[in-house]
Design an enzyme around this catalytic site. Sequence first.
Site, PDB file in Angstrom:
ATOM      1  N   ASN A 157       0.852  -1.189   0.000  1.00 63.11           N
ATOM      2  CA  ASN A 157       0.000   0.000   0.000  1.00 63.11           C
ATOM      3  C   ASN A 157       0.895   1.249   0.000  1.00 63.11           C
ATOM      4  OD1 ASN A 157      -1.447   2.233   1.016  1.00 63.11           O
ATOM      5  ND2 ASN A 157      -3.089   0.868   1.642  1.00 63.11           N
ATOM      6  N   HIS A 165       1.043   6.221   1.827  1.00 66.43           N
ATOM      7  CA  HIS A 165       1.770   7.183   2.651  1.00 66.43           C
ATOM      8  C   HIS A 165       2.906   7.893   1.924  1.00 66.43           C
ATOM      9  CE1 HIS A 165      -0.934   6.425   5.744  1.00 66.43           C
ATOM     10  NE2 HIS A 165      -0.560   5.184   5.964  1.00 66.43           N
ATOM     11  N   ARG A 224       3.197  18.879   2.056  1.00 64.52           N
ATOM     12  CA  ARG A 224       3.692  20.134   1.479  1.00 64.52           C
ATOM     13  C   ARG A 224       2.922  20.560   0.230  1.00 64.52           C
ATOM     14  NH1 ARG A 224       8.783  22.222   3.019  1.00 64.52           N
ATOM     15  NH2 ARG A 224       8.785  22.045   5.259  1.00 64.52           N
ATOM     16  N   HIS A 240      -5.598   3.443  -1.430  1.00 65.27           N
ATOM     17  CA  HIS A 240      -6.904   3.792  -0.865  1.00 65.27           C
ATOM     18  C   HIS A 240      -7.222   5.211  -1.306  1.00 65.27           C
ATOM     19  CE1 HIS A 240      -9.561   4.107   3.033  1.00 65.27           C
ATOM     20  NE2 HIS A 240     -10.242   4.332   1.935  1.00 65.27           N
ATOM     21  N   ARG A 282      -9.339   7.879  -0.714  1.00 64.17           N
ATOM     22  CA  ARG A 282     -10.316   8.270   0.306  1.00 64.17           C
ATOM     23  C   ARG A 282     -11.220   9.380  -0.212  1.00 64.17           C
ATOM     24  NH1 ARG A 282      -8.891   6.576   5.806  1.00 64.17           N
ATOM     25  NH2 ARG A 282     -10.558   7.979   6.393  1.00 64.17           N
ATOM     26  N   ARG A 326      -7.152  12.710   1.305  1.00 67.25           N
ATOM     27  CA  ARG A 326      -6.073  13.216   2.163  1.00 67.25           C
ATOM     28  C   ARG A 326      -4.700  12.742   1.701  1.00 67.25           C
ATOM     29  NH1 ARG A 326      -7.130   9.797   7.640  1.00 67.25           N
ATOM     30  NH2 ARG A 326      -9.115  10.860   7.521  1.00 67.25           N
ATOM     31  N   GLU A 369      -8.664   0.207  -2.603  1.00 70.05           N
ATOM     32  CA  GLU A 369      -9.491   0.227  -1.388  1.00 70.05           C
ATOM     33  C   GLU A 369     -10.436   1.406  -1.514  1.00 70.05           C
ATOM     34  OE1 GLU A 369      -6.921   0.644   1.939  1.00 70.05           O
ATOM     35  OE2 GLU A 369      -5.948  -1.261   1.607  1.00 70.05           O
ATOM     36  N   THR A 411      -6.648   6.186  10.401  1.00 66.27           N
ATOM     37  CA  THR A 411      -6.580   5.148   9.378  1.00 66.27           C
ATOM     38  C   THR A 411      -7.850   4.322   9.508  1.00 66.27           C
ATOM     39  OG1 THR A 411      -5.266   3.279   8.540  1.00 66.27           O
ATOM     40  CG2 THR A 411      -5.231   3.636  10.910  1.00 66.27           C
ATOM     41  N   THR A 412      -8.047   3.341   8.607  1.00 67.01           N
ATOM     42  CA  THR A 412      -9.247   2.512   8.686  1.00 67.01           C
ATOM     43  C   THR A 412      -9.271   1.820  10.048  1.00 67.01           C
ATOM     44  OG1 THR A 412      -8.801   2.094   6.358  1.00 67.01           O
ATOM     45  CG2 THR A 412     -10.582   0.843   7.353  1.00 67.01           C
ATOM     46  N   GLU A 439     -10.685  -9.626   3.147  1.00 67.09           N
ATOM     47  CA  GLU A 439      -9.425  -9.246   3.787  1.00 67.09           C
ATOM     48  C   GLU A 439      -9.688  -9.190   5.293  1.00 67.09           C
ATOM     49  OE1 GLU A 439      -6.833  -6.331   2.045  1.00 67.09           O
ATOM     50  OE2 GLU A 439      -6.260  -5.569   4.015  1.00 67.09           O
ATOM     51  N   HIS A 477      -3.464  -4.845   7.743  1.00 63.74           N
ATOM     52  CA  HIS A 477      -3.575  -3.720   8.673  1.00 63.74           C
ATOM     53  C   HIS A 477      -2.684  -3.956   9.892  1.00 63.74           C
ATOM     54  CE1 HIS A 477      -5.030  -0.048  10.371  1.00 63.74           C
ATOM     55  NE2 HIS A 477      -5.687   0.169   9.259  1.00 63.74           N
ATOM     56  N   GLY A 478      -1.729  -3.058  10.052  1.00 65.78           N
ATOM     57  CA  GLY A 478      -0.840  -3.110  11.215  1.00 65.78           C
ATOM     58  C   GLY A 478       0.230  -4.193  11.129  1.00 65.78           C
ATOM     59  N   GLY A 488       1.288  -1.550   4.320  1.00 67.59           N
ATOM     60  CA  GLY A 488       1.667  -0.212   3.896  1.00 67.59           C
ATOM     61  C   GLY A 488       2.642   0.476   4.832  1.00 67.59           C
TER      62      GLY A 488
HETATM   63  N1  PXP Z   1      -5.682  -3.213   4.310  1.00 65.98           N
HETATM   64  C1  PXP Z   1      -6.634  -2.257   4.418  1.00 65.98           C
HETATM   65  C2  PXP Z   1      -8.032  -2.604   4.047  1.00 65.98           C
HETATM   66  C3  PXP Z   1      -6.305  -0.949   4.830  1.00 65.98           C
HETATM   67  O1  PXP Z   1      -7.268  -0.008   4.929  1.00 65.98           O
HETATM   68  C4  PXP Z   1      -4.950  -0.646   5.105  1.00 65.98           C
HETATM   69  C5  PXP Z   1      -4.574   0.752   5.484  1.00 65.98           C
HETATM   70  O2  PXP Z   1      -4.814   1.609   4.428  1.00 65.98           O
HETATM   71  C6  PXP Z   1      -3.994  -1.668   4.968  1.00 65.98           C
HETATM   72  C7  PXP Z   1      -4.386  -2.949   4.594  1.00 65.98           C
HETATM   73  C8  PXP Z   1      -2.549  -1.434   5.253  1.00 65.98           C
HETATM   74  O3  PXP Z   1      -2.389  -1.173   6.613  1.00 65.98           O
HETATM   75  P1  PXP Z   1      -0.983  -0.715   7.182  1.00 65.98           P
HETATM   76  O4  PXP Z   1      -0.658   0.596   6.574  1.00 65.98           O
HETATM   77  O5  PXP Z   1      -1.197  -0.672   8.656  1.00 65.98           O
HETATM   78  O6  PXP Z   1       0.012  -1.776   6.761  1.00 65.98           O
END
Ligand code: PXP
Length: 237
Positions: free
Chosen positions: A7, A10, A18, A43, A45, A49, A70, A100-101, A151, A190-191, A212
């Site tokens: 992902n 970021h 900036r 993603h 959004r 952002r 996403e 974040t989500t 997921e 996620h995480g 990500g």
């Molecule tokens: N999967 C989903 C559905 C997410 O929303 C995110 C964060 O955008 C991620 C995976 C990746 O999460 P992380 O940035 O914590 O690795």
Amino acid sequence: MVRLGVNVDHVSTLREARKTYEPDPVAAAIAVEMAGADQVTIHLREDRRHIQNRDARLIREVVHTAMNLEMAMTPEMQEIALALHPDSITLVPEKREEITTEGGLDLINAGAIVNEVIGTMKSAGIKPCAFLDPDIEQIKQAAYLQFAAVEIHTGSYANAKGAEKAEELQKIKDTAIAVRHLGMIAHAGHGLDYHNVRAVAVIPEIEELNIGHSILARAVFVGLDVAVRDMLRLMGR
Ligand code: PXP
């Protein structure tokens, strides 16, 4: 073999800090693919952002592995998905004030729009995936709605400490088995980071991880190429 989706949101977060042109997530998409990632995830959004429409469009053009979008379940995002034609979409809940989500989707109270999105995506040849907490009722509902994939939200596992961590991991394992048993493909994300990824990557039912923040955080110090390769190695690749 578990696939890795990186992902790149970021990279855009840093650029948007900036409101300039760098760093470019399009360059990141190319770099992660060259490092061996199997997919680029973004993603888009509603509040834009980080990822912008232009990023999504160009990433679609330069990615030759797979692109996963996403998105929230809104008419605007459906329209964008149809125009972009990613390989898959992952439906996520979206709240404007969240960092974040935060949690998985609630498919039980999602209403008719979810049927519409699944139908529209499937007829366009886009694989629909739902981002869900490791909760069996939600998984059953995803199967009933005929999602292609789920997921599994690994955030609670990532945040848990001590004995709770093993409990959260077990929930992910049980959920992955249920997802497969109900005829869907199991993803997780996620995480996930360099310390907690291995235990999830070895779950045989899980076919794809989307990661990500930890990869981009490491990339600041070692570069994106090394950061992706390090993650792939921990995943047994
Ligand atoms: N999967 C989903 C559905 C997410 O929303 C995110 C964060 O955008 C991620 C995976 C990746 O999460 P992380 O940035 O914590 O690795």
